[in-house]
Design a protein around this motif. Structure first.
Motif, PDB file in Angstrom:
ATOM      1  N   ALA A 107       0.816  -1.214   0.000  1.00  9.19           N
ATOM      2  CA  ALA A 107       0.000   0.000   0.000  1.00  9.19           C
ATOM      3  C   ALA A 107       0.854   1.270   0.000  1.00  9.19           C
ATOM      4  N   THR A 108       2.019   1.208   0.656  1.00  2.88           N
ATOM      5  CA  THR A 108       2.835   2.424   0.797  1.00  2.88           C
ATOM      6  C   THR A 108       3.919   2.559  -0.261  1.00  2.88           C
ATOM      7  N   THR A 109       4.395   1.436  -0.826  1.00  2.00           N
ATOM      8  CA  THR A 109       5.504   1.505  -1.793  1.00  2.00           C
ATOM      9  C   THR A 109       5.065   1.281  -3.225  1.00  2.00           C
ATOM     10  N   ASP A 110       3.867   0.696  -3.440  1.00  2.00           N
ATOM     11  CA  ASP A 110       3.330   0.449  -4.779  1.00  2.00           C
ATOM     12  C   ASP A 110       4.353  -0.264  -5.667  1.00  2.00           C
ATOM     13  N   PRO A 111       4.767  -1.476  -5.298  1.00  2.00           N
ATOM     14  CA  PRO A 111       5.785  -2.183  -6.085  1.00  2.00           C
ATOM     15  C   PRO A 111       5.246  -2.681  -7.424  1.00  2.00           C
ATOM     16  N   PRO A 140       4.339 -16.741   8.324  1.00  2.00           N
ATOM     17  CA  PRO A 140       3.809 -17.151   9.634  1.00  2.00           C
ATOM     18  C   PRO A 140       2.314 -16.905   9.828  1.00  2.00           C
ATOM     19  N   ASP A 141       1.744 -15.915   9.168  1.00  2.00           N
ATOM     20  CA  ASP A 141       0.344 -15.572   9.411  1.00  2.00           C
ATOM     21  C   ASP A 141      -0.594 -15.951   8.257  1.00  2.00           C
ATOM     22  N   GLU A 142      -0.031 -16.228   7.080  1.00  2.00           N
ATOM     23  CA  GLU A 142      -0.859 -16.552   5.903  1.00  2.00           C
ATOM     24  C   GLU A 142       0.085 -17.031   4.812  1.00  2.00           C
ATOM     25  N   ASP A 143      -0.310 -18.037   4.055  1.00  2.00           N
ATOM     26  CA  ASP A 143       0.619 -18.499   3.023  1.00  2.00           C
ATOM     27  C   ASP A 143       0.637 -17.529   1.840  1.00  2.00           C
ATOM     28  N   GLY A 144       1.753 -17.540   1.111  1.00  2.00           N
ATOM     29  CA  GLY A 144       1.939 -16.604   0.013  1.00  2.00           C
ATOM     30  C   GLY A 144       0.927 -16.757  -1.100  1.00  2.00           C
ATOM     31  N   LEU A 145       0.453 -17.980  -1.320  1.00  2.00           N
ATOM     32  CA  LEU A 145      -0.562 -18.195  -2.354  1.00  2.00           C
ATOM     33  C   LEU A 145      -1.858 -17.470  -1.994  1.00  2.00           C
ATOM     34  N   SER A 146      -2.251 -17.571  -0.736  1.00  2.00           N
ATOM     35  CA  SER A 146      -3.460 -16.881  -0.280  1.00  2.00           C
ATOM     36  C   SER A 146      -3.290 -15.374  -0.376  1.00  2.00           C
ATOM     37  N   LEU A 147      -2.089 -14.899  -0.033  1.00  2.00           N
ATOM     38  CA  LEU A 147      -1.819 -13.465  -0.134  1.00  2.00           C
ATOM     39  C   LEU A 147      -1.962 -12.987  -1.574  1.00  2.00           C
ATOM     40  N   LEU A 148      -1.326 -13.700  -2.506  1.00  2.00           N
ATOM     41  CA  LEU A 148      -1.410 -13.287  -3.909  1.00  2.00           C
ATOM     42  C   LEU A 148      -2.837 -13.387  -4.419  1.00  2.00           C
ATOM     43  N   ARG A 149      -3.563 -14.417  -3.995  1.00  2.00           N
ATOM     44  CA  ARG A 149      -4.955 -14.588  -4.434  1.00  2.00           C
ATOM     45  C   ARG A 149      -5.805 -13.398  -3.997  1.00  2.00           C
ATOM     46  N   SER A 150      -5.584 -12.920  -2.786  1.00  2.00           N
ATOM     47  CA  SER A 150      -6.366 -11.777  -2.300  1.00  2.00           C
ATOM     48  C   SER A 150      -5.997 -10.502  -3.045  1.00  2.00           C
ATOM     49  N   LEU A 151      -4.720 -10.393  -3.438  1.00  2.00           N
ATOM     50  CA  LEU A 151      -4.291  -9.201  -4.179  1.00  2.00           C
ATOM     51  C   LEU A 151      -4.844  -9.201  -5.592  1.00  2.00           C
ATOM     52  N   THR A 152      -4.851 -10.362  -6.244  1.00  2.00           N
ATOM     53  CA  THR A 152      -5.380 -10.429  -7.607  1.00  2.00           C
ATOM     54  C   THR A 152      -6.868 -10.143  -7.623  1.00  2.00           C
ATOM     55  N   GLY A 153      -7.538 -10.418  -6.517  1.00  2.00           N
ATOM     56  CA  GLY A 153      -8.966 -10.127  -6.439  1.00  2.00           C
ATOM     57  C   GLY A 153      -9.269  -8.643  -6.468  1.00  2.00           C
ATOM     58  N   THR A 154      -8.256  -7.819  -6.140  1.00  2.00           N
ATOM     59  CA  THR A 154      -8.461  -6.367  -6.167  1.00  2.00           C
ATOM     60  C   THR A 154      -8.280  -5.797  -7.563  1.00  2.00           C
ATOM     61  N   GLY A 155      -7.692  -6.582  -8.460  1.00  2.00           N
ATOM     62  CA  GLY A 155      -7.472  -6.118  -9.828  1.00  2.00           C
ATOM     63  C   GLY A 155      -6.248  -5.252 -10.006  1.00  2.00           C
ATOM     64  N   SER A 156      -5.453  -5.073  -8.953  1.00  2.00           N
ATOM     65  CA  SER A 156      -4.263  -4.218  -9.078  1.00  2.00           C
ATOM     66  C   SER A 156      -3.049  -4.859  -8.413  1.00  2.00           C
ATOM     67  N   MET A 175       0.887 -21.021 -10.734  1.00  2.00           N
ATOM     68  CA  MET A 175       0.681 -20.794 -12.162  1.00  2.00           C
ATOM     69  C   MET A 175      -0.717 -20.256 -12.423  1.00  2.00           C
ATOM     70  N   GLY A 176      -1.710 -20.809 -11.723  1.00  2.00           N
ATOM     71  CA  GLY A 176      -3.082 -20.363 -11.910  1.00  2.00           C
ATOM     72  C   GLY A 176      -3.301 -18.928 -11.476  1.00  2.00           C
ATOM     73  N   LEU A 177      -2.476 -18.472 -10.538  1.00  2.00           N
ATOM     74  CA  LEU A 177      -2.581 -17.093 -10.065  1.00  2.00           C
ATOM     75  C   LEU A 177      -1.768 -16.127 -10.907  1.00  2.00           C
ATOM     76  N   GLY A 178      -1.099 -16.641 -11.935  1.00  2.00           N
ATOM     77  CA  GLY A 178      -0.381 -15.771 -12.858  1.00  2.00           C
ATOM     78  C   GLY A 178       1.043 -15.454 -12.458  1.00  2.00           C
ATOM     79  N   ALA A 179       1.634 -16.262 -11.572  1.00  2.00           N
ATOM     80  CA  ALA A 179       3.025 -16.030 -11.179  1.00  2.00           C
ATOM     81  C   ALA A 179       3.946 -16.115 -12.397  1.00  2.00           C
TER      82      ALA A 179
END
Length: 236
Positions: A50-54, A64-80, A100-104
């Motif tokens: 949110a702060t660096t816009d990579p 430790p708090d959420e797997d990376g696949l779930s993180l990416l899935r939630s981000l792709t759901g925002t469209g950005s 692969m399905g998430l577009g990595a």
């Protein structure tokens, strides 16, 4: 600074502080990239996104708090969502298929050397450059689609033949081929309507491959002007 010189902003996400630092340092060593931060949890990653816009995430699956696949899935759901390269110890095929399905862009299995990471980043940078050079309202023919996928697979290497060059590079190469005399980057840029730094980068790459010869033109003062002509040789 021109658009072509703006580095690709990359965020590293890995739960291991030491590994994250190594990845960040490696990214800084690759031309055209800069690391804008390191996150060690999914929550930190979201805050830094949110702060660096990579432009790109270098993302581990085991957080430790959420797997990376779930993180990416939630981000792709925002469209950005940023583009993503997974770097992980997860070797199960379910994780690979999900990535692969998430577009990595790539999936790198730890451990690996710097050369492997650099190769993937270089291929991604070439792909990104070509995508950004395509007009937003244009349609891609099959050759362009194949070329973009080839770039991600690393096919734009030193063994690439001129006919398989990315579109802009191919235009630069053709301009030199049909010219009656050696050309410099400025002349080609003016003719094609492309920025001079882009043309010079492609000329230098074609010269490195061995398909163009460098001709130094010395004036009365100052540095010699670099001009190029066909070498009539297969690329190295």
């Amino acid at each position: 600074m021109t658009a072509e010189q703006v580095p690709i902003r990359t965020l590293v996400v890995d739960d291991d502080f030491r590994v994250a630092r190594i990845h960040a340092a490696s990214i800084e060593r690759v031309a055209g990239f800069t690391c804008v931060g390191e996150a060690h949890t999914a929550r930190e990653a979201r805050d830094l996104i949110a702060t660096t816009d990579p432009d790109l995430l270098v993302l581990d699956i085991y957080l430790p708090d959420e797997d990376g696949l779930s993180l990416l899935r939630s981000l792709t759901g925002t469209g950005s969502a940023p583009d993503c390269i997974f770097i992980t110890a997860a070797r199960d095929l379910d994780s690979v298929r999900a990535a692969m399905g998430l577009g990595a862009m790539y999936y790198l299995v730890k451990p690996f050397g710097f050369a492997t990471l650099k190769d993937k980043l270089d291929s991604y940078r070439r792909w990104r450059t070509e995508v950004e050079n395509v007009r937003p309202d244009s349609e891609a023919d099959q050759a362009t689609v194949d070329m973009l996928y080839d770039l991600l697979r690393g096919s734009d290497s030193s063994s690439t033949k001129p006919r398989l060059l990315p579109p802009t590079m191919a235009k630069v190469f053709h301009a030199v081929q049909v010219a009656d005399e050696p050309l410099d980057a400025t002349a080609i840029a003016n003719d094609l309507g492309v920025s001079r730094p882009t043309v010079q980068r492609y000329l230098s790459d074609l010269h490195r491959r061995g398909v163009l010869e460098l001709v130094l033109e010395y004036g009365t003062a100052g540095r010699p002007k670099n001009r190029y002509r066909p070498a009539h040789l297969e690329p190295r």
